[in-house]
Design a protein around this motif. Structure first.
Motif, PDB file in Angstrom:
ATOM      1  N   ASP A 101      -9.160   0.925  47.692  1.00 23.23           N
ATOM      2  CA  ASP A 101      -9.758   1.909  48.595  1.00 23.23           C
ATOM      3  C   ASP A 101     -11.244   2.146  48.301  1.00 23.23           C
ATOM      4  OD1 ASP A 101      -7.368   2.109  49.984  1.00 23.23           O
ATOM      5  OD2 ASP A 101      -6.611   3.718  48.737  1.00 23.23           O
ATOM      6  N   THR A 102     -11.718   3.344  48.563  1.00 25.34           N
ATOM      7  CA  THR A 102     -13.141   3.648  48.387  1.00 25.34           C
ATOM      8  C   THR A 102     -13.297   4.729  47.306  1.00 25.34           C
ATOM      9  OG1 THR A 102     -13.210   5.450  50.008  1.00 25.34           O
ATOM     10  CG2 THR A 102     -13.517   3.219  50.851  1.00 25.34           C
ATOM     11  N   THR A 103     -14.511   4.875  46.804  1.00 20.78           N
ATOM     12  CA  THR A 103     -14.753   5.900  45.788  1.00 20.78           C
ATOM     13  C   THR A 103     -14.400   7.284  46.322  1.00 20.78           C
ATOM     14  OG1 THR A 103     -16.584   4.527  45.006  1.00 20.78           O
ATOM     15  CG2 THR A 103     -16.452   6.752  44.131  1.00 20.78           C
ATOM     16  N   SER A 104     -14.775   7.571  47.549  1.00 18.96           N
ATOM     17  CA  SER A 104     -14.469   8.878  48.139  1.00 18.96           C
ATOM     18  C   SER A 104     -12.964   9.122  48.156  1.00 18.96           C
ATOM     19  CB  SER A 104     -15.007   8.955  49.568  1.00 18.96           C
ATOM     20  OG  SER A 104     -16.409   8.838  49.604  1.00 18.96           O
ATOM     21  N   LEU A 105     -12.214   8.129  48.612  1.00 23.95           N
ATOM     22  CA  LEU A 105     -10.756   8.284  48.684  1.00 23.95           C
ATOM     23  C   LEU A 105     -10.160   8.420  47.289  1.00 23.95           C
ATOM     24  CD1 LEU A 105     -10.097   5.688  51.501  1.00 23.95           C
ATOM     25  CD2 LEU A 105      -9.605   8.149  51.639  1.00 23.95           C
ATOM     26  N   ASN A 106     -10.667   7.653  46.356  1.00 28.71           N
ATOM     27  CA  ASN A 106     -10.126   7.741  45.004  1.00 28.71           C
ATOM     28  C   ASN A 106     -10.448   9.092  44.374  1.00 28.71           C
ATOM     29  OD1 ASN A 106      -8.926   5.232  45.152  1.00 28.71           O
ATOM     30  ND2 ASN A 106     -10.689   4.153  44.281  1.00 28.71           N
ATOM     31  N   LEU A 107     -11.598   9.636  44.712  1.00 26.34           N
ATOM     32  CA  LEU A 107     -11.918  10.975  44.204  1.00 26.34           C
ATOM     33  C   LEU A 107     -10.962  12.010  44.803  1.00 26.34           C
ATOM     34  CD1 LEU A 107     -13.860  12.606  42.418  1.00 26.34           C
ATOM     35  CD2 LEU A 107     -15.236  13.019  44.465  1.00 26.34           C
ATOM     36  N   PHE A 108     -10.650  11.827  46.083  1.00 26.34           N
ATOM     37  CA  PHE A 108      -9.655  12.711  46.710  1.00 26.34           C
ATOM     38  C   PHE A 108      -8.344  12.659  45.928  1.00 26.34           C
ATOM     39  CE2 PHE A 108      -6.195  13.734  49.566  1.00 26.34           C
ATOM     40  CZ  PHE A 108      -6.675  14.789  50.337  1.00 26.34           C
ATOM     41  N   LYS A 109      -7.894  11.443  45.612  1.00 27.49           N
ATOM     42  CA  LYS A 109      -6.634  11.298  44.861  1.00 27.49           C
ATOM     43  C   LYS A 109      -6.732  11.978  43.502  1.00 27.49           C
ATOM     44  CE  LYS A 109      -6.217   6.632  46.801  1.00 27.49           C
ATOM     45  NZ  LYS A 109      -6.324   5.199  46.438  1.00 27.49           N
ATOM     46  N   ALA A 110      -7.855  11.769  42.820  1.00 28.36           N
ATOM     47  CA  ALA A 110      -7.998  12.312  41.462  1.00 28.36           C
ATOM     48  C   ALA A 110      -8.041  13.834  41.489  1.00 28.36           C
ATOM     49  CB  ALA A 110      -9.266  11.747  40.806  1.00 28.36           C
ATOM     50  N   ILE A 111      -8.826  14.398  42.395  1.00 30.37           N
ATOM     51  CA  ILE A 111      -8.910  15.869  42.447  1.00 30.37           C
ATOM     52  C   ILE A 111      -7.558  16.444  42.854  1.00 30.37           C
ATOM     53  CG2 ILE A 111      -9.964  17.857  43.603  1.00 30.37           C
ATOM     54  CD1 ILE A 111     -12.548  16.268  43.873  1.00 30.37           C
ATOM     55  N   ALA A 112      -6.946  15.845  43.880  1.00 32.41           N
ATOM     56  CA  ALA A 112      -5.643  16.358  44.326  1.00 32.41           C
ATOM     57  C   ALA A 112      -4.616  16.279  43.203  1.00 32.41           C
ATOM     58  CB  ALA A 112      -5.166  15.568  45.549  1.00 32.41           C
ATOM     59  N   SER A 113      -4.676  15.206  42.455  1.00 32.39           N
ATOM     60  CA  SER A 113      -3.736  15.029  41.353  1.00 32.39           C
ATOM     61  C   SER A 113      -3.975  16.059  40.253  1.00 32.39           C
ATOM     62  CB  SER A 113      -3.879  13.609  40.801  1.00 32.39           C
ATOM     63  OG  SER A 113      -3.176  13.466  39.602  1.00 32.39           O
ATOM     64  N   GLY A 244     -19.808  -6.459  43.269  1.00 31.46           N
ATOM     65  CA  GLY A 244     -18.597  -6.920  43.952  1.00 31.46           C
ATOM     66  C   GLY A 244     -18.783  -7.301  45.405  1.00 31.46           C
ATOM     67  N   GLY A 245     -19.928  -7.001  45.969  1.00 29.14           N
ATOM     68  CA  GLY A 245     -20.152  -7.322  47.383  1.00 29.14           C
ATOM     69  C   GLY A 245     -20.164  -6.072  48.236  1.00 29.14           C
ATOM     70  N   PRO A 246     -20.719  -6.181  49.452  1.00 33.65           N
ATOM     71  CA  PRO A 246     -20.917  -4.991  50.278  1.00 33.65           C
ATOM     72  C   PRO A 246     -19.599  -4.262  50.571  1.00 33.65           C
ATOM     73  CG  PRO A 246     -21.291  -7.011  51.541  1.00 33.65           C
ATOM     74  CD  PRO A 246     -21.202  -7.411  50.109  1.00 33.65           C
ATOM     75  N   GLY A 247     -19.556  -3.012  50.146  1.00 30.50           N
ATOM     76  CA  GLY A 247     -18.375  -2.190  50.424  1.00 30.50           C
ATOM     77  C   GLY A 247     -17.116  -2.644  49.712  1.00 30.50           C
ATOM     78  N   SER A 248     -17.250  -3.418  48.649  1.00 28.79           N
ATOM     79  CA  SER A 248     -16.061  -3.901  47.934  1.00 28.79           C
ATOM     80  C   SER A 248     -15.234  -2.715  47.437  1.00 28.79           C
ATOM     81  CB  SER A 248     -16.468  -4.808  46.779  1.00 28.79           C
ATOM     82  OG  SER A 248     -17.362  -4.146  45.905  1.00 28.79           O
TER      83      SER A 248
ATOM     84  N   LEU B 292     -14.156   8.621  59.699  1.00 30.74           N
ATOM     85  CA  LEU B 292     -14.625   7.757  58.620  1.00 30.74           C
ATOM     86  C   LEU B 292     -14.577   8.540  57.315  1.00 30.74           C
ATOM     87  CD1 LEU B 292     -17.667   6.082  60.415  1.00 30.74           C
ATOM     88  CD2 LEU B 292     -15.325   5.239  60.227  1.00 30.74           C
ATOM     89  N   CYS B 293     -14.705   7.826  56.198  1.00 34.92           N
ATOM     90  CA  CYS B 293     -14.696   8.519  54.901  1.00 34.92           C
ATOM     91  C   CYS B 293     -15.729   7.874  53.984  1.00 34.92           C
ATOM     92  CB  CYS B 293     -13.282   8.495  54.311  1.00 34.92           C
ATOM     93  SG  CYS B 293     -13.161   9.364  52.727  1.00 34.92           S
ATOM     94  N   GLY B 294     -15.418   6.703  53.412  1.00 28.46           N
ATOM     95  CA  GLY B 294     -16.334   6.040  52.493  1.00 28.46           C
ATOM     96  C   GLY B 294     -16.794   4.685  53.014  1.00 28.46           C
ATOM     97  N   THR B 295     -17.492   3.965  52.145  1.00 27.90           N
ATOM     98  CA  THR B 295     -18.090   2.679  52.497  1.00 27.90           C
ATOM     99  C   THR B 295     -17.011   1.603  52.661  1.00 27.90           C
ATOM    100  OG1 THR B 295     -20.039   3.351  51.252  1.00 27.90           O
ATOM    101  CG2 THR B 295     -19.835   1.018  51.788  1.00 27.90           C
ATOM    102  N   GLN B 296     -17.107   0.849  53.726  1.00 24.99           N
ATOM    103  CA  GLN B 296     -16.060  -0.116  54.069  1.00 24.99           C
ATOM    104  C   GLN B 296     -16.315  -1.517  53.508  1.00 24.99           C
ATOM    105  OE1 GLN B 296     -13.097   0.671  55.856  1.00 24.99           O
ATOM    106  NE2 GLN B 296     -13.934   2.548  54.975  1.00 24.99           N
ATOM    107  N   PRO B 297     -15.248  -2.287  53.295  1.00 29.27           N
ATOM    108  CA  PRO B 297     -15.374  -3.667  52.796  1.00 29.27           C
ATOM    109  C   PRO B 297     -15.906  -4.579  53.900  1.00 29.27           C
ATOM    110  CG  PRO B 297     -13.086  -3.168  53.322  1.00 29.27           C
ATOM    111  CD  PRO B 297     -13.852  -1.893  53.519  1.00 29.27           C
TER     112      PRO B 297
END
Lengths: 429, 429
Positions: A101-113, A244-248, B292-297
């Protein structure tokens, strides 16, 4: 106009380049010859081999292997396998990190957790603490969680709240017994200032809070030891210093002590204990796969490994030493050569407080950056008035820094930035 | 063993292939010559040009353009630009769809957004209604939202709840005045059964619920008219019938009447009204970018366009006609040629209730699918006991269907599936 005194010379720096143990890494990136790329903290360059890896995914694994490649080409295991590699760069163990996923989404998971754990351990703690100067998405995600939880609780006073550390509220002041979780960026995206991960984590734990580190500008840039600091969660980005490449896809790390206990609400089937049993109710996997959700973009993800392999071949201590030497050099040269033009350094000069990028404020920062790009020196601009320069030891030389500063001086001296083409802000990256 | 009577012949089907208006589309995909690929509903094949598009992203836009490509190569606008193209395939307008993240995540956004609207309009509605036979992630995501919201409200009786339509609870019975949102898959992932989108949407609206359609097995497979049905939200997948590549980013559609009002908690910076102002609090964009949320692949996303362009060149009415003809043929031939071997058709025979894949139950379904794959006929297996075959008109011929059924008959007749290599379930795709 007199030329300021210089404590070094380009010849000295050519000598330093000859003695640079990291110099051979330059050949592992595909970079245009005529550029000095000081924006690897925004988008890292193309590691040699990534194009071939993508072609393999597309022309062999997808075209020929088709659906069989989920097993045969290891697509299913890629989030965990790459997570294990990445873990080595951040002081994590195998089984503690997934790439997804993305950093934003992973931060959502971490904070929610973290909030969920506190709901069980200390339900009166309802503050998500971060800082006003954090990367905006980190604040927004905290607000999103807070607003979502409060939406069902409008009638009570027990509301979640996002609290921001700023010039009027220090970390020490903010860390009271209402704080559930502290979420900070290890290295600030704008200033390059770096928190003391060990000390801050310890202080937050003493105050009863869980700690999340956003490593977007730290992973691959500075030494990070999450287990050494006894952190709780971390998230980060693979397309900056990890190339890792654009938006990896991004990553998320969780301390093994929380595994089997943590929970996050993005409960897609990839986080299920038995995704292919197609059960009609959710049971979380008993490990870091709980942080997975849906199917990942395989082509973009496969290239992450190419960047990781380069980073793993480099000694992080050597990378850090060169990073500090290059940033010191950059700061010194800008001071000596450009001091008269009003650039205000906003990056800490103390090594222990500095990441791997250097930033200056200037009222015409936007136009100056455009003029630099026009001359082949790529930095970037961040509101307000900030010129930001990523200093990446794997593909930058000491003479690159010299040459970049000379071009900057020329632009400032000739006011080359003062033309409509560079002052038009319609397109900001 | 006597050969069952056949109502058609391979020669007849060769003639049908010659008259097939869609036959030229076969050349637009890179598929191995020796395969009959009946799994395009799981992972669509490689559209010719996608490898070149990825190479362009990597070798030109990333390697040479570097950070400048966010503007110069259109990376920033890609979610909206591809969304506008995709909208045409699902009865959406421009500005109603973005390509982003995964189907699971987009479903989270859609359900959370619908729940939020109901919190304002009808806060007593706290049921998320879906069906027990839905793709599991759809149920899990609904559970995740419900659990997350309930976690702060433990002391009250006003809990969110996931309700499942099944053989004991019809849609009509389930749609009472407690339902906030109805989330269904248009075409069932396992059986291929298709809901009547117009009728179900109207019934749900009459009952006061908002409606979300998961189009994972519908977009590109069957005609979809979201605005014609007056639906509220839709999500779906680009790597199945839209041939976007392994794990390519998903899509989310929202009816224009909800724009400016809907809200979702994955509030990353890409959904901010002004992402580059770096504001220290969240203000949602006033349009579909709220999803949208974060940067896409970018590399994986860029290839989505190749698949979309093929789909947009085909007339969906013609695709549907051929899909029904091929699925009819497949059902008939399996009945005639394999009827004695205990395959139970679980896909509706009524055209209006059928998507574009056909499934059978058989106690040895897993082993039979493995044996088919061993003979070059790729279908897939889904618990429990289901053999699933995606019938994709753009690259399958009538004779492909004949040949596949002949191989299936041979496997069943010779019990070629009854070997350990095919009965070992360690690796399920």
């Amino acid at each position: 106009m007199s030329t300021p005194a210089l404590r070094t010379s380009r010849t000295d720096l050519q000598e330093a380049d000859k003695n640079d143990a990291l110099a051979p890494f330059r050949e592992r990136f595909s970079l245009p010859e005529d550029l000095i790329y000081l924006d690897g903290n925004s988008l890292g360059p193309h590691p040699v081999g990534a194009a071939e890896r993508a072609a393999q995914v597309i022309n062999e694994e997808w075209s020929n292997g088709l659906i069989r490649s989920w097993n045969d080409a290891g697509w299913f295991d890629m989030p965990s396998r790459l997570g294990d590699k990445l873990s080595k760069l951040i002081g994590g163990n195998a089984g503690e990190t997934v790439v997804t996923d993305t950093t934003s989404l992973n931060l959502f998971k971490a904070i929610a957790s973290a909030v969920r754990i506190q709901q069980q351990d200390a339900p009166e703690r309802r503050v998500i603490l971060t800082e006003r100067d954090n990367f905006p998405t980190d604040i927004y995600i905290a607000e999103g969680i807070s607003d979502f939880l409060n939406s069902v609780n409008a009638e009570t006073n027990e509301h979640y709240e996002v609290r921001l550390i700023d010039e009027d509220l220090s970390l020490e002041q903010a860390l009271d017994d209402s704080v559930a979780v502290l979420a900070l960026s290890h290295v600030n995206y704008r200033t390059g200032a770096m928190w003391d991960m060990d000390a801050v984590t310890a202080a937050a734990h003493t105050a009863g809070a869980l700690v999340i580190w956003d490593l977007a500008h730290a992973a691959g840039a500075v030494p990070v030891d999450l287990n050494g600091a006894n952190a709780d969660y971390a998230v980060g980005c693979t397309y900056k210093y990890l190339n890792g490449g654009p938006g990896s896809p991004a990553f998320i790390w969780v301390n093994a002590r929380h595994q089997g206990r943590f929970w996050q609400p993005l409960t897609g089937w990839w986080s299920h204990a038995a995704p292919f049993e197609m059960a009609d109710s959710y049971t979380a996997a008993n490990d870091v796969r709980r942080f997975l959700c849906g199917t990942q973009p395989i082509t973009s993800m496969a290239m992450v490994e190419c960047g990781l392999d380069v980073a793993l071949d480099a000694d992080m201590g050597t990378v850090r030493d060169k990073s500090l030497a290059l940033t010191d050099l950059f700061i010194t040269l800008v001071d000596e050569r450009c001091g008269e033009f009003g650039l205000e350094l906003i990056t800490p000069t103390n090594h222990a407080e500095r990441g791997s990028h250097v930033s200056f404020r200037h009222p015409e920062g936007y136009a100056i950056i455009q003029a630099l790009i026009g001359r082949g020196v790529i930095g970037d601009y961040r509101e307000p008035e900030v010129l930001r320069f990523g200093i990446t030891p794997l593909y930058l030389s000491y003479t690159d820094i010299w040459d970049a500063v000379e071009i900057l001086r020329d632009i400032l001296e000739t006011r080359a930035w003062d033309v409509p083409a560079y002052r038009n802000r319609n397109a900001v990256t």
